[in-house]
Design a protein around this motif. Structure first.
Motif, mmCIF file in Angstrom:
data_model
loop_
_atom_site.group_PDB
_atom_site.id
_atom_site.type_symbol
_atom_site.label_atom_id
_atom_site.label_comp_id
_atom_site.label_asym_id
_atom_site.label_seq_id
_atom_site.Cartn_x
_atom_site.Cartn_y
_atom_site.Cartn_z
ATOM 1 N N LYS A 275 0.819 -1.207 0.000
ATOM 2 C CA LYS A 275 0.000 0.000 0.000
ATOM 3 C C LYS A 275 0.857 1.265 0.000
ATOM 4 N N SER A 279 0.785 4.124 -2.886
ATOM 5 C CA SER A 279 0.548 5.528 -2.563
ATOM 6 C C SER A 279 1.613 6.417 -3.188
ATOM 7 N N TRP A 308 -4.902 5.633 -0.017
ATOM 8 C CA TRP A 308 -3.958 4.680 0.596
ATOM 9 C C TRP A 308 -3.205 5.321 1.749
#
Length: 659
Positions: A275, A279, A308
């Protein structure tokens, strides 16, 4: 390029397949018949296998391991379970929870006196303070971890610690120092054939070159890192390398190449559920779209990035996002949205700053207690050692006969000298500890003072803007008395702003000596700070050159040097006198002359004024460090100081600095 694209796509597919069948599944099946310590070890391995991509499942197994460890009352296993739960929180982006579990694990490690566990604790806690923005505290913990590893000769994990230290220096923009640690980490990883950490170090070195603007060197390291990521099937660091290549091309304005590498980096991060990586890629895609003139496309990418970042609580990324939102809406012509996100950016930035100040202040009692405990332990060890020596001597007296008493007397005298030396060392240690405690307090008070100055600026801006708005509202009003009130308030706000601005120069620290500095502004700031001391006592004459006064240096350190010299001149004038400050350019140098008509310096003291702790002031009125520090600062800037003085007739300081 076609071969490279094929390699990237193959690497992404390969790792996607490996993630689809995690090793944890086989461990879970084999664990069904396990009990006790074996089951706990299996649970630990499952947590490590799952924490990056499946943090919620990893947390369930980590809590079970902690419960079983507590049931067995096995301190070592409890400490490991706590550290693994802390790791899960870390990968979720919950750094405060991670710090709490790491501190619990560290407390157990200290009780066990296990140097390896203590070392891991220092490293983990240091990394967390880095992510929370407390860089000085992070560096202290990481350097302790490095010192322990070097002391016990432990090579495993040293590369990680060195990389973490490098990250701290990179965050405070000291890229050369950061690269030195990344290169040390690379050498250690190579020596133990740790290819994952070798790749990690290569990417970090590339990032420092990119942030310095050396794009050719950065591209060379990122390409090398990408090839290695494919070779060892490390998709995480391979994705970071691809992301770095894309960012270098974005800085170089090569739009086609940017999109290709960023999209492949995104695909790689998505394949492993990274994640944080997703991002970062979406943020770069948003910036690239904005530079290409597609503000709406940039907004779509940034929305995904922010989603995110909020989910895994990356506060620095959220801060960067708010600033970019404001820029995008500015390009779209939506002034309301632009202002809305700018206000959110300022609020979050101030909140993060306040968090760092509060966290650093809360650490003062802990650090003082740590130093006191360390000193207490040292004293106890000395007492035990002295008692042991005494017992040995007493036994020796009983066993050895009278003819050997002469030898005993000699030994006792030697022991007495050693005890006196030990006593002196203890006194020096106590003195050093007091200095450390005082230093910690002053450092934290400095942070607090900087925060207060920052907070004062906000209401001053409100007042300034309000006066401007009122003045505009009353345009055409010829009431001279009302206009004079506006001028008085404006003058007061300007003076307060200048004082806060001048104070901020003295809170700037760091080893950099390549900032643009205006020596005239530095002198004016010092005179402003000392205004209350000199206004009714000293007549100040400034003869500044018109040929420019800019040079390269460290602005905060030059403020400190000039402040020391001007303050000394003021103190040398007892009743009333004159202080004349002249600047002139000589070829490639700037010459600064500071001359007073005070009491002057006796000839026998002239050669001592740059010595540390030399002072002619009464006890408690001076430390003797001011001019020593000043001479050191000028030497750091490759400059010189010449002092001329006639006792009773004044002193002249001639400072020469390279432009």
């Amino acid at each position: 390029m076609r071969l490279l694209r094929t390699t990237i796509n193959a690497a992404v597919l390969l790792f996607s397949l490996s993630v689809a069948f995690p090793q944890a599944d086989s461990l879970i099946r084999r664990m069904e018949d396990m009990e006790g310590a074996d089951r706990i070890d299996a649970l630990h391995n499952i947590v490590i296998d799952l924490w990056l991509n499946y943090p919620e499942r990893a947390m369930t197994f980590g809590q079970e391991a902690l419960t079983l460890s507590q049931g067995l009352q096995d301190s070592s296993m409890i400490s490991k379970s706590l550290r693994l739960i802390a790791g899960v929180h870390y990968y979720k982006g919950d750094y405060d929870q991670s710090l709490e579990y790491n501190q619990r694990a560290f407390k157990i490690a200290v009780a066990l006196k296990d140097s390896t566990l203590i070392n891991n604790g220092y490293n983990n806690i240091g990394l967390l303070y880095y992510n929370l923005g407390s860089y000085q505290t992070a560096l202290e913990y990481l350097l302790r971890s490095k010192a322990i590893k070097n002391k016990i000769g432990e090579t495993y994990g040293l590369s990680t610690t060195l990389n973490n230290i490098g990250l701290v220096f990179e965050r405070v923009l000291d890229y050369k120092q950061a690269r030195d640690y990344f290169e040390q980490a690379y050498d250690v990883a190579i020596s133990i054939n740790d290819r994952d950490h070798t790749l990690y170090s290569i990417n970090n070195i590339g990032i420092t070159y990119m942030k310095e603007g050396n794009l050719d060197e950065a591209l060379k390291y990122f390409r090398r890192g990408f090839r290695m990521g494919v070779e060892i099937e490390n998709i995480n660091w391979g994705a970071v390398a691809a992301r770095g290549i894309g960012e270098v091309y974005m800085i170089s304005k090569k739009q086609d190449s940017v999109q290709f590498y960023l999209e492949n980096s995104l695909q790689a991060s998505q394949s492993i559920g990274d994640k944080k990586g997703m991002s970062e890629v979406y943020y770069l895609l948003a910036k690239n779209a904005l530079e290409g003139g597609d503000a709406n496309g940039a907004l779509e990418f940034l929305d995904k990035c922010d989603g995110w970042a909020k989910q895994i609580q990356i506060r620095q990324q959220q801060l960067d996002n708010l600033k970019l939102y404001s820029t995008i809406y500015s390009n779209l012509g939506d002034r309301d949205k632009e202002k809305e996100f700018l206000v959110k950016y300022i609020n979050l930035r101030d909140s993060l700053f306040q968090d760092v100040v509060t966290r650093n202040l809360s650490l003062i009692p802990l650090k003082i207690k740590e130093e006191q405990d360390r000193f207490k332990l040292s004293s106890q060890q000395v007492e035990i050692q002295n008692q042991l020596i005494t017992n040995q001597l007493f036994t020796f007296i009983i066993i050895i006969t009278v003819p050997l008493l002469i030898v005993m007397i000699i030994l006792l005298r030697k022991n007495d000298r050693k005890n006196k030396e030990l006593h002196r060392n203890n006194e020096e240690l106590r003195h050093t500890q007091k200095l450390l405690i005082t230093s910690e307090k002053m450092a934290s008070l400095g942070v607090l003072a900087a925060g207060v100055g920052h907070e004062i600026n906000n209401p001053l801006n409100f007042i300034k803007n309000g006066i401007g708005a009122l003045s505009k509202k009353l345009e055409g009003n010829e009431d001279e008395e009302l206009q004079s009130y506006f001028r008085i308030v404006n003058e007061g706000v300007d003076r307060a702003t200048n004082i806060v601005k001048s104070l901020s120069h003295f809170s700037r620290k760091g080893p950099r000596v390549d900032e643009k500095c205006n020596i005239h502004e530095i002198i004016e700031n010092c005179l402003l700070i000392l205004h209350n001391k000199i206004r009714n006592k000293v007549r100040v004459i400034t003869n500044f050159t018109n040929l420019g006064a800019e040079l390269r240096g460290n602005e905060g350190r030059l403020h400190q040097a000039m402040m020391n010299i001007i303050a000394n001149a003021e103190q040398a004038i007892h009743e009333e006198g004159t202080l004349e400050i002249t600047t002139r350019r000589k070829e490639e140098h700037m010459e600064i002359l500071v001359e007073d008509d005070g009491e002057g310096i006796p000839e026998e003291n002239l050669i001592k004024i740059s010595d540390p702790f030399f002072t002619t002031k009464a006890p408690g009125e001076g430390t003797g460090l001011g001019l020593f520090i000043t001479f050191s600062i000028i030497e750091e800037h490759n400059g010189t100081i010449e002092v001329k003085s006639n006792h009773g007739a004044g002193t002249k300081f001639i400072i020469t600095l390279p432009l």
